[in-house]
Design an enzyme around this catalytic site. Sequence first.
Site, PDB file in Angstrom:
ATOM      1  N   HIS A 258       3.455   3.830   3.003  1.00  0.00           N
ATOM      2  CA  HIS A 258       2.004   3.667   3.088  1.00  0.00           C
ATOM      3  C   HIS A 258       1.459   3.063   1.797  1.00  0.00           C
ATOM      4  CE1 HIS A 258       1.231   7.079   0.391  1.00  0.00           C
ATOM      5  NE2 HIS A 258       2.081   7.796   1.116  1.00  0.00           N
ATOM      6  N   CYS A 274       6.915  10.450   0.139  1.00  0.00           N
ATOM      7  CA  CYS A 274       6.661   9.196   0.844  1.00  0.00           C
ATOM      8  C   CYS A 274       7.036   7.998  -0.026  1.00  0.00           C
ATOM      9  CB  CYS A 274       5.190   9.101   1.247  1.00  0.00           C
ATOM     10  SG  CYS A 274       4.751  10.170   2.630  1.00  0.00           S
TER      11      CYS A 274
END
Length: 298
Positions: A258, A274
């Site tokens: 992301h 992440c």
Amino acid sequence: MTTSPVAHGGAAASPSPRTPRRRRGGAMWLLALTVLTGVHSAWLTYGTLRLRFERDVARMVFNDNTEALEQAVQQAGLGVDSLRAQLDVTPPPPADSTYLVVSIADRRVWYKRGDSVLFTAPVATGSGKQLVVKGNAKVLRFETPRGRLVVQRRDSAPAWVPPDWHYQEQANKKRLGLVQLVRGKPIPLRDGGQITVRGSDVVRVAKDGTTRALTAADGREIVADGKIVIPPFGTNQRRYPDVLGAFRLYLGDGYALHGTNNPASVGQAVSHGCVRLRNEDITELYHRVAVGTPVFIY
């Protein structure tokens, strides 16, 4: 006829051979009753927990809170390790297909077709730091998972729904206490007011009855009487826009590629697991990468 003293005495003095059987039968019946009672109690407990879980899930679905739903499934023990399942079933990509490769050591992502590099960019990965979860002594380690994953979903303008550990992390950092806000159970304040939930907002109700919605953001959580307040799932204060940047390629179990509102962090080991990219780079990948694309992280 004379009566045999042995036979007569034996008949009079010997216990009935049925007596031990009656005792054994009574003990077995008592044991069976105990087992049935335990099973019934366990079934009632399971039913109560199941109803509570279904109620929470219904509320999360109503509020379109899919990340909270995934967390609830894992916490209730009703899910499986989807990342581990992907490692077992995802085949290597054919030579003519596209796929992503992420190097944790190099902190870089490559979008490839066969041996050809179609796009590459720097990334941020898991910090490796640990957090001890209070209450159950569970230790979380913020690492990027290694293995062979798959893009499960593509999201535009994703909002981050912080898990409970985020609030504990912030409380530890700021040396504050922690309190969980539950719908229908206001938090009383020292000044005579209270914090409660009205609709989709966490609000502060003053002593005179005036009400105002509170604001919350990453690093600027709601604080009351020296404690960070954990808002319920489904409230606006439990959703942080812009933190995850413009786009997200979701991999499962809370992990994703992301964007970020902190581009200076890209290239470092700073995330909670992440793979973080600059917004212009995740935008490029978002428009190229399809659902089902394999992602190899090593």
